[in-house]
Design an enzyme around this catalytic site. Structure first.
Site, mmCIF file in Angstrom:
data_model
loop_
_atom_site.group_PDB
_atom_site.id
_atom_site.type_symbol
_atom_site.label_atom_id
_atom_site.label_comp_id
_atom_site.label_asym_id
_atom_site.label_seq_id
_atom_site.Cartn_x
_atom_site.Cartn_y
_atom_site.Cartn_z
ATOM 1 N N GLU A 47 0.835 -1.212 0.000
ATOM 2 C CA GLU A 47 0.000 0.000 0.000
ATOM 3 C C GLU A 47 0.867 1.257 0.000
ATOM 4 O O GLU A 47 0.598 2.208 -0.726
ATOM 5 C CB GLU A 47 -0.934 0.008 1.217
ATOM 6 N N ASN A 51 1.136 3.955 -3.018
ATOM 7 C CA ASN A 51 0.835 5.380 -2.781
ATOM 8 C C ASN A 51 1.947 6.267 -3.340
ATOM 9 O O ASN A 51 1.676 7.294 -3.952
ATOM 10 C CB ASN A 51 0.653 5.661 -1.288
ATOM 11 N N ARG A 106 -9.661 4.909 -7.137
ATOM 12 C CA ARG A 106 -8.944 4.469 -5.950
ATOM 13 C C ARG A 106 -9.939 4.350 -4.803
ATOM 14 O O ARG A 106 -10.874 5.136 -4.690
ATOM 15 C CB ARG A 106 -7.835 5.453 -5.568
#
Length: 142
Positions: A47, A51, A106
């Site tokens: 994650e 990002n 997203r």
């Protein structure tokens, strides 16, 4: 006193997200984590790296993502850093379902996922200078 430490640096290509999660998993394997603990860390790293690539660098593949991981006794600290756009409002960005890129569909759950799988999550960011995500997790198997 740090018992062990690694540093990784790789291009901001989405293909390198898998490399990052496997490299960090291999490093923490010396703490003899359970399969669930290993999966939690791999998911949080995934994650954070995603990002950096999608939000920090807006999918530019010519920038660098950096990871430092260290082990002290039974705790791992993982720092994922980029020198991208930075986050204007960290508190807002950490709210569940918030996304700065709704055009990419997203989910806005990245920080929530990181927070739920790790013992601690810290986000340091400065607009125009980048973001550092600091993840910590203790392992009881030692």
């Amino acid at each position: 006193m740090v018992d062990n430490k690694i540093k990784l640096e790789f291009l901001s290509k989405s293909q390198n997200e898998g490399f990052a999660r496997v490299a960090v998993a291999a490093f923490i394997s010396q703490l003899d984590p359970t399969v669930e603990e290993l999966t939690d860390v791999k998911t949080a790293v995934s994650e954070a790296v995603t990002n950096s690539i999608i939000h920090g660098y807006e999918n530019r593949e010519d920038k660098m993502v950096k990871i430092e991981a260290s082990i002290e006794k039974n705790e791992v600290t993982i720092v994922i850093a980029d020198e991208g756009l930075g986050i204007e409002d960290v508190d807002q960005a950490m709210e569940p379902l918030y996304t700065s890129r709704p055009d990419l569909e997203r989910s806005g759950m990245g920080f929530t996922v990181m927070e739920s799988f790790m013992d601690s999550l810290q986000v340091e960011s400065e607009k125009g200078k980048g973001t550092r995500i600091i993840l910590k997790k203790k392992f009881n198997s030692i």
